[in-house]
Design a protein around this motif. Structure first.
Motif: not given
Ligand SMILES: *Cc1c(COP(=O)(O)O)cnc(C)c1O
Length: 409
Positions: A184-186, A209-214, A90-95, A233-235, A180-182
């Motif tokens: 947010t973590n945590p 948008v970081d859509n990991t939580f949703a 995920g962090l590689a994608a974010i970076s 995708v880890t999550k 945007i993260e929504s």
């Protein structure tokens, strides 16, 4: 079909519901005797004699059929006409996404974004000479004020340097990016995603948008105006705490090409087996989420009524500050809860006392995890010392609550 032809699935998002797509997409073409699942394709190189732009696959750092079924699935789930791009984490994608912010521009990021995203943003901002501004992403007026200010600063710099800072669609011509993260973590803050994407676009900013939580089953940011969606995708997507992987989806072909180049050139790519496991995990995403959300709603209600709990944040609670927004822009409230007890020691004692919940970082797997977030030195200081993040899994609800209640006492 030969192994190097893209898996082309007959299932598309315009025809089927998301809980059908997760099961049916990314499978090999139907033929008598064909496999139901794609193979784990282990080739590093592919036959191609002439112009490489004519070959679907050339070399596995650029593209491989090991990624294609999962990338097609993600594109469909996030409502893009283009396939996603899988990354090694995920962090590689974010970076890779943050690297699109142009020198002299501004990246506006939530104060309570995932701490790895914040750390990565700080490092890239320094190297690439762009401004980094943190905001309370749930405070729409404050975010718009930050966009206005950043837009003015970029325009002033451009005038001084005689360069053009226009509001074009490509990354190079943008004034920067709103991250945007929504939720947010945590801290579980909920952003007004449609209002923020509209304001950012008006002012010439890209929106990611970081859509990991949703997950795409609960929120499709491209439909809400975002340019880029990223996932750990880890999550939830992989869902079994056995894979580290990331992904990006965009509907903009130019941005997708820039991000694909970023992936090919940095070279920290995803392995075939990890991507195969992620697609295998995706098959059950809808049923996992249904169960985890039902458990989370009940646990959040019980925590909110518990005398040892100072505050519970879960967008599914009717009096949660993010409830109305989440109800308007999401199809469900997810399965992450945070709650605060009186001190760090009290929170640590809870993490040590649980027997069924696993005290561990990460989230989104079938098993329930909990963690006192401030034990990470890099966690923002505005996250309370006594805050525990719960990743509610799919176990029996009464077993989960009994274990947590005992640990709370
Ligand atoms: C875990 C996480 C990430 C980072 O993903 P990795 O796969 O661990 O690199 C990014 N964003 C959010 C919201 C996360 O929870």
């Amino acid at each position: 079909m030969t192994q190097s032809e893209p898996a082309s699935s007959p299932v598309t998002h315009s025809e089927f519901a998301p809980d059908t797509i997760v099961v049916e997409t990314g499978r090999p073409q139907r033929a008598d005797g064909a496999a139901v699942n794609p193979p784990i394709d282990l080739s590093s190189t592919f036959v191609s004699a002439g112009d490489i732009s004519e070959s679907p696959y050339v070399y596995a750092r650029f593209d491989t059929p090991a990624w294609t079924p999962f990338e097609e699935a993600l594109g469909q789930l996030e409502h893009s006409a283009l396939p996603g791009l899988v990354f090694g984490s995920g962090l590689a994608a974010i970076s890779a996404v943050i690297s699109l912010v142009p020198a002299g521009g501004t990246l506006i990021i939530p104060t309570h974004a995932y701490q790895g995203a914040l750390a990565s943003a700080e490092q890239i901002a320094e190297r690439q000479a762009f401004d980094l501004v943190t905001v309370d992403i749930s405070d729409t007026e404050a975010v718009i004020a930050a966009l206005d200010e950043a837009g003015r600063a970029t325009a002033d710099r451009a005038t001084a340097e005689g360069t053009a800072a226009s509001a074009s669609a490509g990354a190079a011509g943008s004034r920067g990016m709103l991250w945007i993260e929504s939720p947010t973590n945590p801290m579980l803050e909920v952003a007004d995603v449609p209002a923020l994407t509209a304001a950012a676009k008006d002012r010439g900013f890209l929106v990611s948008v970081d859509n990991t939580f949703a997950t795409p089953l609960l929120q499709t940011p491209l439909d809400l105006g975002a340019d880029i969606v990223v996932h750990s995708v880890t999550k939830y997507l992989a869902g079994h705490s056995d894979v580290v992987l990331g992904a990006i989806v965009t509907g903009n072909a130019g941005l997708r090409e820039d991000l694909r180049t970023e992936r090919s050139m940095r070279g920290g790519i995803a392995g075939p087996f990890e991507v195969w496991l992620a697609l295998r995990g995706l098959r059950t995403l809808a049923v996992r989420l249904d169960r985890a959300q039902a458990n989370a709603q009940a646990i959040a209600e019980r925590l909110a009524a518990h005398p040892a709990v100072i505050e519970t944040r879960y967008p599914g609670l009717p009096n949660d500050p993010g409830h109305a927004r989440a109800a308007a822009q999401m199809n469900g409230f997810g399965a992450i809860i945070s709650f605060t007890v009186e001190s760090a020691d009290r929170a640590t004692a809870i993490a040590e006392a649980v027997r069924l919940w696993t005290p561990a970082t990460s989230l989104g797997g079938v098993e329930s995890l909990l963690e006192r977030r401030r034990r990470h030195p890099s966690e923002p200081a505005t996250v309370p010392e006594g805050l525990i993040r719960l990743s509610v899994g799919i176990e029996n609800l009464d077993d989960l609550w009994a274990d947590l209640e005992t640990a709370l006492a």
